[in-house]
Each structure stands twice: as structure tokens, then as C-alpha cells.
Design an enzyme around this catalytic site. Sequence first.
Site, PDB file in Angstrom:
ATOM      1  N   TYR A  99      31.000  28.524   6.001  1.00  0.00           N
ATOM      2  CA  TYR A  99      30.613  29.375   4.630  1.00  0.00           C
ATOM      3  C   TYR A  99      30.066  28.518   3.457  1.00  0.00           C
ATOM      4  O   TYR A  99      29.429  28.941   2.726  1.00  0.00           O
ATOM      5  CB  TYR A  99      31.714  30.297   4.203  1.00  0.00           C
ATOM      6  CG  TYR A  99      32.124  31.439   5.289  1.00  0.00           C
ATOM      7  CD1 TYR A  99      31.310  31.661   6.259  1.00  0.00           C
ATOM      8  CD2 TYR A  99      33.132  32.139   5.108  1.00  0.00           C
ATOM      9  CE1 TYR A  99      31.819  32.331   7.236  1.00  0.00           C
ATOM     10  CE2 TYR A  99      33.484  33.022   6.058  1.00  0.00           C
ATOM     11  CZ  TYR A  99      32.820  33.249   7.312  1.00  0.00           C
ATOM     12  OH  TYR A  99      33.240  34.061   8.051  1.00  0.00           O
ATOM     13  N   ASP A 157      41.371  39.467  10.415  1.00  0.00           N
ATOM     14  CA  ASP A 157      41.325  40.977  10.210  1.00  0.00           C
ATOM     15  C   ASP A 157      41.607  41.494  11.991  1.00  0.00           C
ATOM     16  O   ASP A 157      42.044  42.694  12.175  1.00  0.00           O
ATOM     17  CB  ASP A 157      39.708  41.288  10.375  1.00  0.00           C
ATOM     18  CG  ASP A 157      39.167  41.700   8.882  1.00  0.00           C
ATOM     19  OD1 ASP A 157      40.088  41.149   7.909  1.00  0.00           O
ATOM     20  OD2 ASP A 157      38.250  42.314   8.958  1.00  0.00           O
ATOM     21  N   LYS A 202      37.700  24.886  18.058  1.00  0.00           N
ATOM     22  CA  LYS A 202      36.756  25.006  19.100  1.00  0.00           C
ATOM     23  C   LYS A 202      36.507  23.654  19.471  1.00  0.00           C
ATOM     24  O   LYS A 202      35.286  23.126  19.604  1.00  0.00           O
ATOM     25  CB  LYS A 202      35.533  25.803  18.879  1.00  0.00           C
ATOM     26  CG  LYS A 202      35.513  27.290  19.271  1.00  0.00           C
ATOM     27  CD  LYS A 202      35.737  27.312  20.342  1.00  0.00           C
ATOM     28  CE  LYS A 202      34.509  27.630  21.281  1.00  0.00           C
ATOM     29  NZ  LYS A 202      34.812  28.007  22.789  1.00  0.00           N
ATOM     30  N   ASP A 206      38.750  31.047  21.474  1.00  0.00           N
ATOM     31  CA  ASP A 206      38.427  32.081  22.256  1.00  0.00           C
ATOM     32  C   ASP A 206      39.946  32.514  22.860  1.00  0.00           C
ATOM     33  O   ASP A 206      40.225  33.742  23.249  1.00  0.00           O
ATOM     34  CB  ASP A 206      37.474  31.769  23.230  1.00  0.00           C
ATOM     35  CG  ASP A 206      37.410  30.272  23.875  1.00  0.00           C
ATOM     36  OD1 ASP A 206      38.077  29.539  23.129  1.00  0.00           O
ATOM     37  OD2 ASP A 206      36.683  29.931  24.576  1.00  0.00           O
ATOM     38  N   ASP A 254      38.688  34.150   9.242  1.00  0.00           N
ATOM     39  CA  ASP A 254      38.023  35.369   8.633  1.00  0.00           C
ATOM     40  C   ASP A 254      38.184  36.238   9.705  1.00  0.00           C
ATOM     41  O   ASP A 254      38.440  37.672   9.533  1.00  0.00           O
ATOM     42  CB  ASP A 254      36.572  35.218   8.468  1.00  0.00           C
ATOM     43  CG  ASP A 254      36.166  36.174   7.511  1.00  0.00           C
ATOM     44  OD1 ASP A 254      36.810  37.397   7.281  1.00  0.00           O
ATOM     45  OD2 ASP A 254      34.916  36.204   7.422  1.00  0.00           O
TER      46      ASP A 254
END
Length: 362
Positions: A141, A251, A191, A223, A247
Site C-alpha cells: 500500500y 476481514d 507468499k 493461499d 487486510d
Amino acid sequence: MSFKIAVLPGDGIGPEVTEEAQKALVAVAGRFGHSFEFTRGLAGGAALDAQGSPLTDETLALCQQSDAILFGAVGGPKWDNPQVDLRPEQALFRLRKTLDLFANLRPVRAFPMLSEKSPLRPEIVRGSDIIIVRELAGGLYFGQPKKRWETEEGRRAVDTMDYSDREIARIVRVACELARRRRKGVVSVDKFNALISSRLWRQVATEVGQEYTDVELSHMLADTFSMQLVTNPTAFDVVVTGNVFGDIFTDESAVLAGSMGLLPSASLCGLPTGRTLGLYEPIHGSAPTIAGQGIANPLAAILSAALLLRYSLDLETEAQAIEDAVQAVLESGHRTVDILTEGSTKVGTKEMGDLVVEKLLS
Ligand code: NAD
């Protein structure tokens, strides 16, 4: 003991739920003999309307001079004009950046009496008790270059996933410190197989893990983790990950609890030991469609106040008292509309806050 707490209720249901969180803190002060000095400031759309800025220099200074910040939520359709550059959420971005709130902690607990509110099967969510630690100040970000441009072949855009060893080490240390006070397990999520920045992440996480011989640190690909989080959530204690993965996973983890109205969060500028300046807010937004109706669930805000006591004021017993009071109210069958189950008693925002205070003082 005496502490200064900045209160920024924000917009929509923010002021309604923050009021109840403040009430719980006042009850804690009375029961345990502390003195909390609350100073209110405007943030988000409310500040834009009244002061022309989502967060004024004065409000920022108030936060810097406080021991902790209790935050509601910001935003709403009134301020959604894409032609206008100033937006309510800039209040949060400014606070995060100026105060270097790099560690976002989101505890996720599945309350047993609410397991039917989760879209997952009760036997899967039962017993889940995780803290997800998201790096909040770096990564995809913020990395440069970050731009969009025209080429002869068409439009292109780039974002950059950029992490330094210092940024990785400090967030992994936060996770290890938390694990030390819990079940002593950290899973670092990356990752590694596809991203060079993840390879550095894994290397540095391993190095930091070696400093914590009492903590078991392991690694998992993002993943794989996204599937494990909803199929085997009880396997996790503390999870640490970068900004963009965090992020998404924070959620995703909300489905374990069953409602946005139950999940608190903390954003810290240092280790979760001693007294660290932090911003405490429910994970939900300003929920404009239910604002002003007195039906919002204040428990996420009240549980955020518990985190404030734990991490910024170093008052563990008091933090636990709030969490026990919330648990007791839920056990007594009282529910706001978002967590209503058959046979339970429906209550509004204020009544729910009153019930928590009652349990705190009983
Ligand atoms: P939201 O979290 O406000 O609402 C999502 C859904 O959950 C809605 O159905 C809402 O009614 C419900 N809900 C949320 N909190 C609840 C509570 N305490 N009790 C009962 N029900 C609750 O997300 P959204 O609708 O996507 O966003 C609304 C506004 O909030 C937008 O302007 C958005 O930008 C802003 N927002 C702010 C923050 C923040 O301040 N940190 C975070 C997310 C969204």
C-alpha cells in the site's frame, strides 16, 4: 493511577458505540480506583463539516499528548463525492502515519453462545481464539513506484511490495511478544514461493523467531492460510503477516465471530508490553444505514476499550474485567439485533452498554 484518553467518536454509529465504550472505562475507573481524563475531538466527516479538515493539527496534538486514543468510525455517503479530495478516512491515515502505528492487532474469538451466527459450522468455529497481527505502515500500500500511465499498447499501472528487514523484524517481535503471553505459537504468513519480498519476510521472521526460544514460530503460504483459517481456525494462536494479506485475512476472520459488531482492534506504535501509545477502534465502519436508531452493537467498541487498558495502560486485570463482563452479558442471553438468536432478549445499544457496566460493577 491517572491517564489521559483522547476520544474521537467520528461518524455514523461511531459516537453511539464510543459512548458505551467510554461508559465501560468510567466503570473500570470507579471499580479499580483509577482516574481517566477523557478529551473529545472531531474526526472524519464530522471534522470535515465543522473544521474543514478530517483531522486538525489540534486534534492530532491531543492524540500525541494522550496515553491512548479511543476511536469510533469514520465515513458515510454524505462525504462520498469522488470529485472532492478531502475524505473522512484521511483522519485515520494521518493518525497511523504520524504516530507510526505499524502494528494492527485484531483478536478474534468465537463466543460459544453465538456459534450459530457464524456462517461456518459450530464445530469448526467453537474454541477459536486467534490474534491476527497485520503490518500496517509498509508493504504494497505504500511502496514506490506506485503509479498509472499510458503506453503505446494501452494503460498500465504498478504498485510495489517493499519491505525492509527493520519493518519485518519489528512486527514479528510484536507477534512473538503476544504469543509469549498466550499459547506460545506464531504462524508467519507470506507468499514465499512467488514474491522476493516474502523471501526476505520469511528469512527475517525466522531470525526473530530464534530470539524467542519459548515461542514456536512456523510459516505458511497465504493461499494455504486463507483456507486453513476457515477450515481449521482452532489450530492458530498468533498470526503475523504483511499489510495487504493482513487486510484480507482480518476481514475473513470476522466470519468466525459471526458479526462485525463483536470485533475490536488495536493499532500500536511499539511492542505490546508496558505502556504503548495506541489507537483502539471496532473493526466495523460507520454503518450509516443503522446510525441514530440506537440498535448498533457496542460490544466491538467496548472490547476495544479492554484492549486499550491492556496495551496502552498496562492494566491487564481491568482489561480482563471488561472481557468477562461482555462474556457474562452474552451468557445472560442479551443480544443486539445483529447477534439475535432464538430465545434471546433483544436490547439496544445503550441497554447493552448498561448491562456491561452492571456486570463490571457487580
Ligand atoms: P460497515 O462496517 O459500516 O457496515 C457493514 C455492515 O455491518 C452493515 O450492514 C452494518 O449495518 C453492519 N454493522 C457494522 N457495525 C455494526 C454494529 N456495531 N452493530 C450492528 N451492525 C453493524 O461497513 P460499510 O457499510 O462498508 O461502510 C460504511 C461506511 O463506513 C463507509 O463510509 C466506509 O468507508 C466506512 N468505514 C469506516 C471504517 C473505519 O472508520 N475504520 C472501516 C470500514 C468502513
